[in-house]
Design a protein around this motif. Structure first.
Motif, mmCIF file in Angstrom:
data_model
loop_
_atom_site.group_PDB
_atom_site.id
_atom_site.type_symbol
_atom_site.label_atom_id
_atom_site.label_comp_id
_atom_site.label_asym_id
_atom_site.label_seq_id
_atom_site.Cartn_x
_atom_site.Cartn_y
_atom_site.Cartn_z
ATOM 1 N N PHE A 129 41.947 31.880 29.157
ATOM 2 C CA PHE A 129 43.242 32.097 28.492
ATOM 3 C C PHE A 129 43.642 30.858 27.671
ATOM 4 O O PHE A 129 44.095 30.981 26.533
ATOM 5 C CB PHE A 129 44.343 32.407 29.512
ATOM 6 C CG PHE A 129 44.175 33.737 30.202
ATOM 7 C CD1 PHE A 129 43.420 34.750 29.646
ATOM 8 C CD2 PHE A 129 44.792 33.984 31.426
ATOM 9 C CE1 PHE A 129 43.269 35.973 30.271
ATOM 10 C CE2 PHE A 129 44.654 35.203 32.064
ATOM 11 C CZ PHE A 129 43.883 36.198 31.490
ATOM 12 N N VAL A 147 39.143 42.942 40.459
ATOM 13 C CA VAL A 147 39.273 42.528 39.051
ATOM 14 C C VAL A 147 40.753 42.272 38.745
ATOM 15 O O VAL A 147 41.111 41.285 38.096
ATOM 16 C CB VAL A 147 38.693 43.613 38.101
ATOM 17 C CG1 VAL A 147 38.860 43.193 36.645
ATOM 18 C CG2 VAL A 147 37.231 43.873 38.411
ATOM 19 N N GLY A 148 41.604 43.173 39.254
ATOM 20 C CA GLY A 148 43.046 43.024 39.052
ATOM 21 C C GLY A 148 43.573 41.746 39.687
ATOM 22 O O GLY A 148 44.366 41.017 39.070
ATOM 23 N N ILE A 177 46.482 34.870 35.126
ATOM 24 C CA ILE A 177 47.779 34.794 34.426
ATOM 25 C C ILE A 177 48.695 33.801 35.144
ATOM 26 O O ILE A 177 49.338 32.949 34.517
ATOM 27 C CB ILE A 177 48.424 36.198 34.315
ATOM 28 C CG1 ILE A 177 47.549 37.085 33.408
ATOM 29 C CG2 ILE A 177 49.847 36.109 33.757
ATOM 30 C CD1 ILE A 177 47.948 38.540 33.339
ATOM 31 N N ILE A 212 51.439 22.380 37.198
ATOM 32 C CA ILE A 212 51.283 22.550 38.648
ATOM 33 C C ILE A 212 49.779 22.619 38.921
ATOM 34 O O ILE A 212 49.095 23.472 38.362
ATOM 35 C CB ILE A 212 51.996 23.831 39.143
ATOM 36 C CG1 ILE A 212 53.494 23.704 38.900
ATOM 37 C CG2 ILE A 212 51.715 24.089 40.622
ATOM 38 C CD1 ILE A 212 54.277 24.969 39.137
ATOM 39 N N MET A 230 41.369 30.537 24.657
ATOM 40 C CA MET A 230 41.592 31.544 23.605
ATOM 41 C C MET A 230 42.718 31.131 22.657
ATOM 42 O O MET A 230 42.827 31.667 21.553
ATOM 43 C CB MET A 230 41.927 32.911 24.227
ATOM 44 C CG MET A 230 40.746 33.659 24.817
ATOM 45 S SD MET A 230 39.476 34.180 23.652
ATOM 46 C CE MET A 230 40.289 35.467 22.728
ATOM 47 N N LEU A 276 42.456 38.792 37.549
ATOM 48 C CA LEU A 276 43.220 38.654 36.301
ATOM 49 C C LEU A 276 44.648 38.182 36.572
ATOM 50 O O LEU A 276 45.185 37.341 35.842
ATOM 51 C CB LEU A 276 43.231 39.980 35.538
ATOM 52 C CG LEU A 276 41.871 40.399 34.943
ATOM 53 C CD1 LEU A 276 41.927 41.819 34.427
ATOM 54 C CD2 LEU A 276 41.448 39.457 33.827
ATOM 55 N N LEU A 299 34.386 35.986 30.049
ATOM 56 C CA LEU A 299 35.341 36.943 30.631
ATOM 57 C C LEU A 299 34.617 38.152 31.211
ATOM 58 O O LEU A 299 34.878 38.545 32.357
ATOM 59 C CB LEU A 299 36.364 37.387 29.571
ATOM 60 C CG LEU A 299 37.390 38.399 30.068
ATOM 61 C CD1 LEU A 299 38.328 37.768 31.096
ATOM 62 C CD2 LEU A 299 38.222 38.975 28.924
ATOM 63 N N LYS A 335 50.542 25.461 32.429
ATOM 64 C CA LYS A 335 51.546 25.089 31.425
ATOM 65 C C LYS A 335 52.662 24.248 32.049
ATOM 66 O O LYS A 335 53.271 23.418 31.391
ATOM 67 C CB LYS A 335 52.152 26.339 30.790
ATOM 68 C CG LYS A 335 51.163 27.151 29.969
ATOM 69 C CD LYS A 335 50.897 26.483 28.650
ATOM 70 C CE LYS A 335 49.853 27.212 27.839
ATOM 71 N NZ LYS A 335 49.459 26.458 26.665
ATOM 72 N N LEU A 336 52.927 24.519 33.342
ATOM 73 C CA LEU A 336 54.006 23.786 34.017
ATOM 74 C C LEU A 336 53.494 22.551 34.759
ATOM 75 O O LEU A 336 54.218 21.944 35.549
ATOM 76 C CB LEU A 336 54.711 24.717 35.012
ATOM 77 C CG LEU A 336 55.563 25.821 34.385
ATOM 78 C CD1 LEU A 336 55.830 26.928 35.383
ATOM 79 C CD2 LEU A 336 56.876 25.262 33.860
ATOM 80 N N TYR A 376 47.526 30.376 34.422
ATOM 81 C CA TYR A 376 47.866 29.980 33.044
ATOM 82 C C TYR A 376 49.272 29.366 33.005
ATOM 83 O O TYR A 376 49.489 28.300 32.429
ATOM 84 C CB TYR A 376 47.773 31.222 32.153
ATOM 85 C CG TYR A 376 48.171 31.010 30.717
ATOM 86 C CD1 TYR A 376 47.302 30.411 29.815
ATOM 87 C CD2 TYR A 376 49.414 31.426 30.256
ATOM 88 C CE1 TYR A 376 47.668 30.232 28.489
ATOM 89 C CE2 TYR A 376 49.787 31.253 28.934
ATOM 90 C CZ TYR A 376 48.916 30.646 28.052
ATOM 91 O OH TYR A 376 49.276 30.470 26.746
ATOM 92 N N PHE A 377 50.215 30.052 33.666
ATOM 93 C CA PHE A 377 51.596 29.532 33.677
ATOM 94 C C PHE A 377 51.694 28.253 34.511
ATOM 95 O O PHE A 377 52.428 27.336 34.156
ATOM 96 C CB PHE A 377 52.566 30.599 34.196
ATOM 97 C CG PHE A 377 52.789 31.696 33.191
ATOM 98 C CD1 PHE A 377 53.511 31.455 32.030
ATOM 99 C CD2 PHE A 377 52.259 32.960 33.378
ATOM 100 C CE1 PHE A 377 53.692 32.447 31.075
ATOM 101 C CE2 PHE A 377 52.444 33.962 32.435
ATOM 102 C CZ PHE A 377 53.162 33.705 31.279
ATOM 103 N N MET A 378 50.937 28.208 35.618
ATOM 104 C CA MET A 378 50.944 26.991 36.443
ATOM 105 C C MET A 378 50.419 25.812 35.630
ATOM 106 O O MET A 378 50.948 24.705 35.699
ATOM 107 C CB MET A 378 50.089 27.190 37.700
ATOM 108 C CG MET A 378 50.769 28.044 38.762
ATOM 109 S SD MET A 378 49.684 28.438 40.136
ATOM 110 C CE MET A 378 49.479 26.849 40.899
#
Lengths: 501, 149
Positions: A220, A412-413, A420, A430, A223, A416, A395, A427-428, A423-425
């Motif tokens: 992610f 798979v779920g 996600i 963490i 990309m 994924l 991927l 960005k923060l 990805y946010f962790m």
């Protein structure tokens, strides 16, 4: 010298037929993921676990551990030739490796890194072979309270050494600890936090969680920018100058011991010894101003330290059953899948397995040095694979890896969703490594705590009457205090990056 | 409410509180010793405290806005296309089979960097190759459609 006999027997096992091939596959994949910035040893190890189901345990672990230490070699090549670290432990190598490459001395940087990596890796495996059995023997005295105390210490190390801030480290730690509680409790048989979902009765799978948090998150993030990497610098000659040998060998010597000692501490990461080695070399240098402009010690020390760390980091796993990094946590998962119990009894109950794996690491290191020094240019070309091609391929391979874990789309779920969240962790700021490490430790900790409470009739304070527990818990308290002080003084930024993605 | 740290902290708090509330329904101690609720109650309780601390720090010391952390325009579309394509893949996999679902997923991603003809060729070629490797060579069964692919 009993260990020497075991080690020779280990070589017989490691050199036998398929094991040698699996060692070669492991180190080649490791080298490849080290070179490719979008893929790290944690993801690669997790991806290849389903393929090891049909293998013997010794072949499987030989291959998976080959990926682990192989990645440390691969990461160096891109750090030196294109100023892009393939994995976190090689970030520091860019500082002097790339300037050397720009001066037309990229081959020298790679050669000294290869030599240092080989020496560091080999010394640490010798340490594993000779310290491991003694430590395992000592750990046989451990009961549930000692293991609980040891895991508390490991946890404090994770909290203390990973992430930009103490609060962020704690958040990641408790998320990992609580996620692991979902599913059937193996002690009481109670089903917890499943919300009636049958898929959750067995809890989340470590491999799936690790693939999501590390592999998918990296896709992610990758990309976001699909522009291609720069072309690698040319390599002309591998021999350092005569006057460079002395400082380089001294840096290798120091890096070996530094990496080894840090590897013994649960909760550390391979980026830490590399970073400390660089600082040490800069402090000891007669002319520190050379650093950042192509000082050979700035490459030799950190590269040696991160490889030395790798062998030593396996000691807590082999002797105590405690993982010290996310990749080692995945290897721990592979141990369990193959019916092995990592810990003090491993050396006693499975000598063929353990000595076969240790011997294979000597062979793997030799293969890696051959693959690296003369063939560095070829590996660097692989790094030039454009991200717009690379990430979709990673991927789909990750999705297939997750699907084949239990042949269900559920995994798979979960992967994924993990990606996600990761990805946010990211960005923060963490850190994600503590999530995976504590996810593994949580169930072991709970079992040890419940058994200890039963032993002490519910009075947990009695744990301090056991000397080993008291020492370990005191060290954990010191670590916590150190972390709080570091947080107050804002000295944690050096540990901010997640390692071994 | 542009503070991303606060939103993340609230998410952690909801997760921890939910877990704590569930843990209360599990036995803390039984006649035979500690129960299945003991460890979860302590851990989720501590996560509640840490989440509150995180929220406080996000407001007072370390303000991170959505604008600071989110990519803009093309970069965001690239990332969102992966999420969308992956969710689509999961929804259709069992109906259309691996090769079709994978081709669609990969086409959505390759089109971000290649022309449509190259993207299509890469997507279908990769999907067929992966199917042959995993399904046929490794013997790991993948979902197929009524035509067997």
């Amino acid at each position: 010298m009993e260990e020497l006999g075991h080690l020779f027997h280990g070589f017989e096992i490691a050199l036998a037929g398929w094991n040698l091939l699996y060692c070669l596959i492991g180190v080649t994949v490791g080298q490849l993921v080290g070179v490719l910035p979008g893929l790290g040893p944690t993801t690669a190890t997790a991806l290849l676990i389903p393929l090891t189901f049909g293998m013997s345990p010794v072949s499987a672990i030989i291959m998976l551990s080959g990926i682990y230490y192989g990645a440390m070699y691969g990461g160096t090549i891109t750090s030196v030739l294109i100023n892009t670290p393939g994995e976190a432990a090689s970030v520091i190598t860019c500082l002097d490796g790339y300037p050397m490459a720009k001066q037309g001395r990229g081959g020298v940087a790679l050669a000294i890194a290869g030599i240092g990596s080989f020496i560091g890796g080999t010394v640490s495996i010798i340490g594993l072979a000779f310290i491991g059995p003694a430590l395992a023997n000592f750990a046989l005295r451990f009961g549930p309270p000692e293991f609980f105390s040891l895991m508390v210490l490991g946890l404090m190390m994770v909290v203390g050494l990973m992430g930009k801030s103490l609060t962020r480290g704690l958040i990641a730690t408790f998320i990992g600890l609580t996620l692991s509680l979902i599913g059937m409790d193996t002690v009481s048989g109670a089903v917890r936090f499943t919300f009636g979902n049958d898929h959750l009765i067995d809890g989340f799978d470590l491999v799936i969680i690790a693939m999501g948090l590390f592999g998918i998150t990296e896709i992610f993030i990758g990309m976001e920018d699909l522009s291609s990497l720069p072309k690698p610098a040319k390599i002309d000659g591998f021999m350092p100058k005569r006057e460079e040998w002395g400082p380089a060998l001294k840096a290798i010597h120091r890096g070996t011991w530094l990496g080894f000692l840090i590897g013994l501490i649960p909760g550390t990461s391979s980026a830490i010894p590399a970073l400390l080695s660089y600082s040490l070399e800069k402090k000891l240098a007669k002319d520190p101003s050379r650093f950042g402009k192509g000082a050979i010690e700035g490459v030799a020390g950190p590269e040696t330290a991160n490889n030395s760390y790798c062998g030593a980091a396996l000691i807590p796993l082999f002797t105590l059953g405690i993982p010290s990094s996310p990749t080692i946590a995945i290897i721990l998962g592979a141990f369990i899948m193959h019916g092995l119990t990592p810990g003090p009894t491993l050396f006693m109950n499975n000598p063929d397995f353990i000595w076969g794996v240790i011997a294979s690491m000597f062979i793997g290191n030799t293969l890696l040095v051959i693959m690296n020094v003369p063939m560095a240019g070829c590996w660097a070309k692989i790094a030039a694979v454009p991200p717009k091609l690379l990430y979709p391929l990673i991927l789909i391979i990750s999705i297939l890896g997750a699907y084949t874990n239990a042949n269900e789309i559920w995994d798979v779920g979960v992967m994924l969703a993990g990606g996600i969240i990761g990805y946010f962790m990211n960005k923060l700021d963490i850190p994600m490594a503590p999530v995976v490490l504590t996810f593994v430790l949580s169930r072991l900790m709970e079992r040890a705590l419940l058994q200890s409470l039963k032993m002490f009739d519910g009075d947990i304070l009695l744990i301090f009457q056991r000397p080993i527990c008291a020492i370990l818990l005191a060290l954990a308290a010191i670590m916590l205090i150190f972390s709080v002080i570091a947080a107050v003084q804002e000295k944690r930024k050096m540990f901010a990056s997640d390692s071994e993605m | 409410m542009q503070n991303a740290g606060v939103w993340a902290g609230v998410m952690f708090l909801i997760y921890a509180s939910g877990m704590f509330w569930q843990a209360l329904s599990l036995k803390y101690y039984t006649p035979f010793g500690p129960g299945p609720g003991l460890f979860p109650r302590w851990l989720s309780g501590m996560l509640i405290v840490v989440s509150l601390l995180f929220i406080w720090q996000s407001i007072k010391e370390d303000v991170i806005t959505f604008r600071d952390i989110f990519p803009t325009n093309k970069a965001f579309v690239n990332v969102a296309s992966v999420w969308g394509a992956a969710i689509g893949f999961m929804l259709i996999l069992n109906f259309v089979g691996f090769i079709t679902a994978s081709s669609l997923l990969l086409f959505t991603l390759f089109i971000r960097g290649y022309c449509w003809k190259t993207s299509l060729a890469l997507a279908v070629g990769t999907s067929v190759f992966m199917f042959l490797i995993f399904n046929n060579a490794f013997g790991l069964p993948l979902p197929v459609n009524m035509w067997g692919w």
